[in-house]
Design a protein around this motif. Sequence first.
Motif, mmCIF file in Angstrom:
data_model
loop_
_atom_site.group_PDB
_atom_site.id
_atom_site.type_symbol
_atom_site.label_atom_id
_atom_site.label_comp_id
_atom_site.label_asym_id
_atom_site.label_seq_id
_atom_site.Cartn_x
_atom_site.Cartn_y
_atom_site.Cartn_z
ATOM 1 N N UNK A 147 0.875 -1.167 0.000
ATOM 2 C CA UNK A 147 0.000 0.000 0.000
ATOM 3 C C UNK A 147 0.916 1.223 0.000
ATOM 4 N N UNK A 148 0.930 1.938 -1.104
ATOM 5 C CA UNK A 148 1.828 3.090 -1.222
ATOM 6 C C UNK A 148 1.220 4.263 -0.480
ATOM 7 N N UNK A 149 1.490 4.353 0.786
ATOM 8 C CA UNK A 149 0.809 5.377 1.567
ATOM 9 C C UNK A 149 1.546 5.629 2.866
ATOM 10 N N UNK A 195 -4.625 5.619 2.191
ATOM 11 C CA UNK A 195 -4.322 5.643 0.758
ATOM 12 C C UNK A 195 -5.596 5.863 -0.039
ATOM 13 N N UNK A 196 -5.570 6.830 -0.964
ATOM 14 C CA UNK A 196 -6.727 7.086 -1.839
ATOM 15 C C UNK A 196 -8.024 7.151 -1.045
ATOM 16 N N UNK A 197 -8.024 7.923 0.015
ATOM 17 C CA UNK A 197 -9.221 8.080 0.828
ATOM 18 C C UNK A 197 -9.711 6.776 1.442
ATOM 19 N N UNK A 198 -8.797 5.831 1.599
ATOM 20 C CA UNK A 198 -9.177 4.585 2.253
ATOM 21 C C UNK A 198 -8.227 4.304 3.397
ATOM 22 N N UNK A 199 -8.775 3.789 4.459
ATOM 23 C CA UNK A 199 -7.957 3.434 5.604
ATOM 24 C C UNK A 199 -7.713 1.922 5.595
ATOM 25 N N UNK A 200 -6.454 1.540 5.520
ATOM 26 C CA UNK A 200 -6.083 0.123 5.559
ATOM 27 C C UNK A 200 -5.568 -0.231 6.944
#
Length: 200
Positions: A79-81, A126-131
């Motif tokens: 995940x590039x974040x 990442x991209x408005x998502x929480x991993x």
Amino acid sequence: MQKRGAEAVITAMEWRGRPAVEKRRVTKGYRDPALDEELRRSRLRKEVRLFREARRAGVPVPVIYDIDPAGHTLVMQRIEAPTVKERLREPGDRSVIVDAIGRTVGQLHAAGVVHGDLTTSNMLWSDDRLYLIDLSLGEKTDSTEARGVDLRLLKEACTSAHYDRPELFDVILAGYRAAFRDADTAIEKMREIEERGRYT
Ligand SMILES: Nc1ncnc2c1ncn2[C@@H]1O[C@H](COP(=O)(O)OP(=O)(O)O)[C@@H](O)[C@H]1O
Ligand SMILES: [Mg+2]
């Protein structure tokens, strides 16, 4: 890229042409060798199992590409974040992220999984998502106590000196309530755990 976490080395790599990271659990020299081997194995197994449970419940987690139990190694989607810890230090509106933290943890708990190490280093934005990552201290359980402990740790992470924004935790709790029917029971347990801590 290489990162050293508390118990693992994370190395960026490619897996069949896809961006991936390898997570290798390293020996802790102070542990008895047999125990060390067993701990690294069981945590790897547990992490894989809980990643699958989380994914099934719709909680964003990296896709697992490969597992090597003998090498104590997991290969997963990269995940590039930045971590949420890094992201929350940046100026600007944090309410979207903070709301997502509450909702995601609520979703996880509703699916019968507790995380076990809910710090902002174990979340990627990442991209408005929480991993969510690093589930190896988690558990498959519906225990209110375990949920309360998860929330307690999360609260500590939000109120620690470098954020200095205790009201962020209220936003987290609102998201948590929106995603999890039994939220209030777990929140009450968290408060009880805090009280216990105060007098011991
Ligand atoms: N799938 C991933 N994609 C991108 N970065 C990751 C990924 N997994 C881990 N990392 C990075 O490596 C750090 C340590 O990984 P983590 O799984 O938390 O190991 P530890 O158990 O040692 O804490 C994370 O905080 C994050 O910065
Ligand atoms: Mg970690």
